[in-house]
Write a protein that holds these residues in place. Structure first.
Motif, mmCIF file in Angstrom:
data_model
loop_
_atom_site.group_PDB
_atom_site.id
_atom_site.type_symbol
_atom_site.label_atom_id
_atom_site.label_comp_id
_atom_site.label_asym_id
_atom_site.label_seq_id
_atom_site.Cartn_x
_atom_site.Cartn_y
_atom_site.Cartn_z
ATOM 1 N N ARG A 103 6.653 -26.751 14.024
ATOM 2 C CA ARG A 103 7.673 -25.865 14.574
ATOM 3 C C ARG A 103 8.783 -26.642 15.259
ATOM 4 O O ARG A 103 9.947 -26.228 15.228
ATOM 5 C CB ARG A 103 7.016 -24.880 15.540
ATOM 6 N N SER A 104 8.468 -27.761 15.889
ATOM 7 C CA SER A 104 9.503 -28.527 16.573
ATOM 8 C C SER A 104 10.509 -29.108 15.583
ATOM 9 O O SER A 104 11.698 -29.206 15.872
ATOM 10 C CB SER A 104 8.880 -29.648 17.410
ATOM 11 N N ALA A 107 12.890 -26.339 14.695
ATOM 12 C CA ALA A 107 13.525 -25.640 15.813
ATOM 13 C C ALA A 107 15.037 -25.576 15.620
ATOM 14 O O ALA A 107 15.666 -26.511 15.129
ATOM 15 C CB ALA A 107 13.185 -26.342 17.129
ATOM 16 N N ARG A 108 15.628 -24.481 16.057
ATOM 17 C CA ARG A 108 17.075 -24.291 15.889
ATOM 18 C C ARG A 108 17.880 -25.137 16.875
ATOM 19 O O ARG A 108 19.024 -25.503 16.610
ATOM 20 C CB ARG A 108 17.431 -22.812 16.063
ATOM 21 N N GLN A 109 17.305 -25.456 18.028
ATOM 22 C CA GLN A 109 17.991 -26.266 19.030
ATOM 23 C C GLN A 109 17.226 -27.569 19.208
ATOM 24 O O GLN A 109 16.083 -27.561 19.657
ATOM 25 C CB GLN A 109 18.084 -25.516 20.370
ATOM 26 N N ARG A 110 17.863 -28.704 18.865
ATOM 27 C CA ARG A 110 17.207 -29.999 18.955
ATOM 28 C C ARG A 110 18.203 -31.053 19.427
ATOM 29 O O ARG A 110 19.397 -30.954 19.175
ATOM 30 C CB ARG A 110 16.637 -30.424 17.601
ATOM 31 N N LEU A 135 13.557 -26.759 20.802
ATOM 32 C CA LEU A 135 13.212 -25.444 21.332
ATOM 33 C C LEU A 135 13.852 -24.347 20.502
ATOM 34 O O LEU A 135 14.770 -24.586 19.715
ATOM 35 C CB LEU A 135 13.639 -25.316 22.803
ATOM 36 N N ASP A 136 13.361 -23.144 20.692
ATOM 37 C CA ASP A 136 13.970 -21.944 20.130
ATOM 38 C C ASP A 136 14.263 -20.970 21.253
ATOM 39 O O ASP A 136 13.510 -20.880 22.237
ATOM 40 C CB ASP A 136 13.039 -21.279 19.104
ATOM 41 N N ARG A 138 14.653 -17.018 22.072
ATOM 42 C CA ARG A 138 14.298 -15.712 21.520
ATOM 43 C C ARG A 138 14.525 -14.641 22.583
ATOM 44 O O ARG A 138 13.645 -14.366 23.393
ATOM 45 C CB ARG A 138 12.843 -15.714 21.048
ATOM 46 N N GLN A 147 11.117 -20.994 23.830
ATOM 47 C CA GLN A 147 9.917 -21.630 23.299
ATOM 48 C C GLN A 147 10.183 -23.129 23.225
ATOM 49 O O GLN A 147 10.948 -23.598 22.395
ATOM 50 C CB GLN A 147 9.595 -21.095 21.907
ATOM 51 N N TYR A 149 9.050 -26.747 22.396
ATOM 52 C CA TYR A 149 8.081 -27.451 21.565
ATOM 53 C C TYR A 149 7.935 -28.913 21.976
ATOM 54 O O TYR A 149 6.852 -29.493 21.890
ATOM 55 C CB TYR A 149 8.504 -27.412 20.092
#
Length: 315
Positions: A103-104, A107-110, A135-136, A138, A147, A149
């Motif tokens: 998932r990490s 992730a949409r934000q990295r 992280l994401d 939501r 979230q 990660y």
């Protein structure tokens, strides 16, 4: 029975794979890779997994694979994009079940190893993302959820007219903001939370008791089973926001582990010098200078085996 490799070890293995297959590798690179491989059972396990990835290249459209591999040569963090692409294509079932690494990487934000970033959220809250963070976000009608990660964030929450709770979930538990500024760091097997303003509540996933309340100036570490004792917030714990690493009488081994977050590749500290003590403020955007200065203040030398492999050893 050896412990499965963590995400950092898997990334190191993927980086070695790129270096060994870029067409420009030399004998020194091969020796350095072998040294890394022999240093730990986790390294060998990670390399075995990367070799399984290599066996799947034939399933990936050739143009796509070559394009990603070319990008990876130019910048080490693109290794994650290669692994992410293979996961999305269903070409790497062994990692798909390892939820946090999987998932990490998607992730949409990295952020990368030399990147910090400010993220403004829809509710007016603000996140500061440290290097190597994933992280994401939501948000829905019931809650404002982050979230986390991997990595570390500093959060300044905003008041919400809908009075939705602001929550940070990690692999070990949940942090609920009570109108506050606080930091959350996802470590290997546990989470650390520090409060700068107001308060938060911390809950471990497998602990049935009441959430632990932290006030400003306090910090705590927790895993899935429970929450450790509350301690005073470490001075300089959020110095990274200003591009600094501030330490006071740290073990050199711990310092090197922390510095490696801001440097691509592998930064190794020999066992013989890990217990030396170090204090000071160091610029995390210039790790080359930090390493050069270590030999001026401590009885150590820095040996560069490759561009992405440095070892701190006795002088």
């Amino acid at each position: 029975m050896s412990r499965a490799p963590d995400l950092k070890t898997l990334e190191a293995a993927a980086t070695w794979f790129v270096q060994l297959n870029d067409g420009a590798q030399c004998e020194a690179t091969s020796r350095a890779w072998q040294t890394w491989l022999d240093a730990s059972p986790q390294h060998a396990a990670a390399w075995s997994r990367v070799e399984k990835l290599q066996q799947q290249w034939a399933r990936v459209p050739r143009q796509s694979a070559l394009s990603s591999l070319s990008a990876a040569k130019a910048q080490r963090r693109e290794v994650l994009k290669i692994l992410s692409m293979l996961l999305a294509a269903g070409a790497c079932g062994w990692l798909a079940v390892e939820e946090v690494p999987y998932r990490s990487m998607l992730a949409r934000q990295r952020t990368g190893s030399r990147e910090r970033r400010t993220l403004a959220l829809a509710d007016g809250s603000q996140l500061e993302l440290n290097a190597d963070t994933a992280l994401d976000v939501r948000f829905d009608s019931h809650q404002r959820l982050i979230q986390l990660y991997r990595g570390e964030i500093l959060i300044q929450t905003a008041k919400d007219p809908a009075q939705r709770p602001f929550i940070v979930d990690t692999a070990q538990g949940r942090v609920r903001a009570l109108g506050t500024q606080f930091s959350v760091r996802q470590l290997s097997g546990h989470t650390r939370v520090g409060v700068l303003q107001a308060a938060v509540e911390v809950s471990a996933y497998r602990f049935a008791g009441q959430p632990v309340r932290l006030e400003a100036g306090q910090q705590v570490t927790f895993d899935r089973e429970g929450v450790d004792a509350i301690r005073p917030l470490s001075a300089g714990s959020t110095a990274w926001v200003h591009g600094m690493l501030s330490v006071d009488d740290w073990r050199l081994g711990d310092f090197v582990d922390e510095l490696s977050r801001y440097r691509p590749g592998v930064l190794h500290c020999a066992a013989a010098v890990q217990d030396l003590r170090i204090s000071g403020a160091f610029r995390i955007d210039d790790t080359e200078t930090v390493l050069e200065n270590l030999s001026k203040t401590l009885p150590v030398k820095v040996r560069f085996m490759t561009r992405y492999w440095a070892s701190i050893e006795p002088a």
